[in-house]
Scaffold this motif. Structure first.
Motif, PDB file in Angstrom:
ATOM      1  N   THR A  98      11.947   1.629   0.312  1.00 59.56           N
ATOM      2  CA  THR A  98      11.321   1.603  -1.035  1.00 59.56           C
ATOM      3  C   THR A  98       9.694   1.359  -0.767  1.00 59.56           C
ATOM      4  N   GLU A  99       9.026   2.087  -1.460  1.00 61.54           N
ATOM      5  CA  GLU A  99       7.325   1.967  -1.404  1.00 61.54           C
ATOM      6  C   GLU A  99       7.303   0.845  -2.320  1.00 61.54           C
ATOM      7  N   ALA A 100       6.483  -0.204  -2.079  1.00 62.25           N
ATOM      8  CA  ALA A 100       5.989  -1.340  -3.045  1.00 62.25           C
ATOM      9  C   ALA A 100       4.305  -1.539  -3.043  1.00 62.25           C
ATOM     10  N   THR A 101       3.890  -2.033  -4.170  1.00 61.10           N
ATOM     11  CA  THR A 101       2.437  -2.289  -4.341  1.00 61.10           C
ATOM     12  C   THR A 101       2.650  -3.830  -4.513  1.00 61.10           C
ATOM     13  N   GLU A 149      -0.179  -1.969  -0.253  1.00 57.76           N
ATOM     14  CA  GLU A 149       0.857  -0.788  -0.214  1.00 57.76           C
ATOM     15  C   GLU A 149       1.714  -1.178   1.031  1.00 57.76           C
ATOM     16  N   GLU A 197       5.465  -4.274  -7.371  1.00 54.30           N
ATOM     17  CA  GLU A 197       5.857  -3.272  -7.980  1.00 54.30           C
ATOM     18  C   GLU A 197       6.449  -2.176  -7.305  1.00 54.30           C
ATOM     19  N   ALA A 198       7.655  -2.012  -7.387  1.00 54.37           N
ATOM     20  CA  ALA A 198       8.084  -0.952  -6.651  1.00 54.37           C
ATOM     21  C   ALA A 198       8.545   0.753  -6.867  1.00 54.37           C
ATOM     22  N   GLN A 199       8.438   1.360  -5.945  1.00 54.75           N
ATOM     23  CA  GLN A 199       8.777   2.822  -6.275  1.00 54.75           C
ATOM     24  C   GLN A 199       9.911   3.089  -5.467  1.00 54.75           C
ATOM     25  N   LEU A 200      11.119   3.206  -6.136  1.00 53.78           N
ATOM     26  CA  LEU A 200      12.415   3.204  -5.549  1.00 53.78           C
ATOM     27  C   LEU A 200      12.303   4.788  -4.983  1.00 53.78           C
ATOM     28  N   PRO A 201      12.988   4.832  -3.580  1.00 52.08           N
ATOM     29  CA  PRO A 201      13.177   6.000  -3.085  1.00 52.08           C
ATOM     30  C   PRO A 201      14.104   6.979  -3.763  1.00 52.08           C
ATOM     31  N   GLU A 213       5.808  -0.809   2.877  1.00 47.92           N
ATOM     32  CA  GLU A 213       7.479   0.033   2.823  1.00 47.92           C
ATOM     33  C   GLU A 213       8.250  -1.261   2.996  1.00 47.92           C
TER      34      GLU A 213
END
Length: 93
Positions: free
Chosen positions: A27-30, A41, A79-83, A43
């Motif tokens: 997951t990429e997260a801010t 940013e 703030e997560a950007q789920l894979p 991972e």
């Protein structure tokens, strides 16, 4: 069909990575330090933290980028950007 899995890798203090107990690995997260307003940013590449009351462990590099103080603890917003996930019902192309 075989499924790929992302495995935890060595937690690199010199990279912008983080450990989280439940977010999927990869997951990429801010992460925003709510005291300084600075963001980084990262991972999610490991599990943790194991200290009570903490939501996230940041690498040293990531912590420095958001201005964590000497004790390394600050309120943050994640703030997560789920894979992306694959449709488990469909065939691989």
């Amino acid at each position: 069909a075989a499924e790929a899995a992302i495995e935890a890798v060595a937690f690199d203090q010199d990279d912008t990575t983080a450990a989280h107990p439940t977010l999927p690995l990869g997951t990429e997260a801010t992460v925003t330090n709510l005291e300084t307003g600075r963001t980084v940013e990262v991972e999610i590449n490991d599990r943790g933290p194991y200290a009570r009351g903490r939501e996230l462990d940041l690498s040293k590099k990531a912590a420095e980028q958001i201005g964590l103080d000497e004790d390394g603890i600050a309120p943050v917003h994640i703030e997560a950007q789920l894979p992306p996930t694959k449709d488990r019902g469909g065939a691989e192309p």
